[in-house]
Design an enzyme around this catalytic site. Structure first.
Site, PDB file in Angstrom:
ATOM      1  N   GLY A  44       0.767  -1.245   0.000  1.00 25.50           N
ATOM      2  CA  GLY A  44       0.000   0.000   0.000  1.00 25.50           C
ATOM      3  C   GLY A  44       0.795   1.290   0.000  1.00 25.50           C
ATOM      4  O   GLY A  44       0.327   2.312  -0.494  1.00 25.50           O
ATOM      5  N   ASP A 103      -4.986   1.983  10.993  1.00 23.26           N
ATOM      6  CA  ASP A 103      -6.413   1.748  11.220  1.00 23.26           C
ATOM      7  C   ASP A 103      -6.564   1.255  12.669  1.00 23.26           C
ATOM      8  O   ASP A 103      -6.584   2.069  13.591  1.00 23.26           O
ATOM      9  CB  ASP A 103      -6.845   0.724  10.161  1.00 23.26           C
TER      10      ASP A 103
HETATM   11  P1  IMP Z   1      -4.406  -2.026  10.947  1.00 26.99           P
HETATM   12  O1  IMP Z   1      -3.504  -3.165  11.352  1.00 26.99           O
HETATM   13  O2  IMP Z   1      -5.838  -2.313  11.313  1.00 26.99           O
HETATM   14  O3  IMP Z   1      -3.959  -0.679  11.452  1.00 26.99           O
HETATM   15  O4  IMP Z   1      -4.458  -2.025   9.384  1.00 26.99           O
HETATM   16  C1  IMP Z   1      -3.462  -1.526   8.634  1.00 26.99           C
HETATM   17  C2  IMP Z   1      -3.535  -2.069   7.219  1.00 26.99           C
HETATM   18  O5  IMP Z   1      -4.863  -2.386   6.811  1.00 26.99           O
HETATM   19  C3  IMP Z   1      -3.049  -1.000   6.299  1.00 26.99           C
HETATM   20  O6  IMP Z   1      -1.678  -1.104   6.105  1.00 26.99           O
HETATM   21  C4  IMP Z   1      -3.849  -1.275   5.040  1.00 26.99           C
HETATM   22  O7  IMP Z   1      -3.144  -2.169   4.234  1.00 26.99           O
HETATM   23  C5  IMP Z   1      -5.128  -1.909   5.525  1.00 26.99           C
HETATM   24  N1  IMP Z   1      -6.235  -0.923   5.588  1.00 26.99           N
HETATM   25  C6  IMP Z   1      -6.792  -0.379   6.684  1.00 26.99           C
HETATM   26  N2  IMP Z   1      -7.765   0.487   6.369  1.00 26.99           N
HETATM   27  C7  IMP Z   1      -7.809   0.513   5.024  1.00 26.99           C
HETATM   28  C8  IMP Z   1      -8.616   1.247   4.071  1.00 26.99           C
HETATM   29  O8  IMP Z   1      -9.495   2.058   4.388  1.00 26.99           O
HETATM   30  N3  IMP Z   1      -8.343   0.990   2.765  1.00 26.99           N
HETATM   31  C9  IMP Z   1      -7.399   0.110   2.348  1.00 26.99           C
HETATM   32  N4  IMP Z   1      -6.631  -0.570   3.194  1.00 26.99           N
HETATM   33  C10 IMP Z   1      -6.834  -0.395   4.527  1.00 26.99           C
HETATM   34 MG    MG Z   2      -0.627  -1.709   4.474  1.00 27.88          MG
END
Ligand code: IMP
Ligand code: MG
Length: 174
Positions: A44, A103
């Site tokens: 990403g 996120d």
């Molecule tokens: P976390 O571990 O929940 O903080 O998620 C992080 C990863 O989830 C990011 O590096 C993204 O790859 C993916 N992610 C979280 N939210 C989104 C979104 O709204 N769109 C696309 N990818 C997301």
């Molecule tokens: Mg990511």
């Protein structure tokens, strides 16, 4: 399969480039002398890294790592898996983790733990986007491009089921 839905623009190209320019300056001010080692979290963050390094002055090196906490959907599995490790060590280096979005924070927390254990001189994190309302773990993010609401975003490297990474803007699927 290709999709034909056009996401609505949330953050346009001009806004992205202006903010990334400012972030690059901020990072260089915090590490005024010497080499900055940027670690891009695949997939990403690849466009963010590309634009960020082109705005940065002085010596910059890059490396890549990949991990996943999401399947092909939009809800986190809560499990983080390292699927590609760095090519070189980070001991004694000034490291910036470059991530697309924070996120729940689980992915970043996991990455920071394994990187800190390798003894960098400093470890900072730059995230293009942050969704604070979704946080499950209190993770330190030093540079945030944009704080957004709890909406699933795509484009500028971010995907939904591997689609939309090629959009030049951040959009919302509606
Ligand atoms: P976390 O571990 O929940 O903080 O998620 C992080 C990863 O989830 C990011 O590096 C993204 O790859 C993916 N992610 C979280 N939210 C989104 C979104 O709204 N769109 C696309 N990818 C997301
Ligand atoms: Mg990511």
């Amino acid at each position: 399969m290709a999709t034909t839905t056009h996401p609505t623009v949330l953050i346009g190209e001009d806004e992205l480039s202006a903010r990334i320019h400012a972030l690059a300056r901020e990072i260089r001010q915090d590490i005024p002398a010497g080499q900055i080692h940027l670690i891009c979290v695949l997939k990403g963050a690849f466009l963010f890294l590309g634009d960020l390094i082109r705005e940065m002055e002085g010596h910059v090196t890059i490396d890549f790592m990949a991990c996943s906490s999401y399947g092909s959907g939009t809800s986190s599995s809560g499990e983080v898996r390292l699927s590609k490790d760095l090519d070189t060590g980070i001991e004694g280096r000034d490291v910036i983790v470059v991530e697309d979005i924070v996120d729940t924070g689980l992915t970043l927390h996991y990455l920071q733990e394994i990187l800190l254990a390798r003894g960098p001189r400093s470890l900072r994190t730059a995230c293009l986007l942050s969704k604070p309302s979704r946080r499950k773990i209190d993770v330190k993010v030093d540079y945030i491009g944009f704080t957004i609401e709890d909406r699933f975003v795509v484009g500028y490297g971010l995907d939904y089921a591997e689609q939309y990474r090629n959009l030049p803007y951040i959009g919302v699927l509606e």
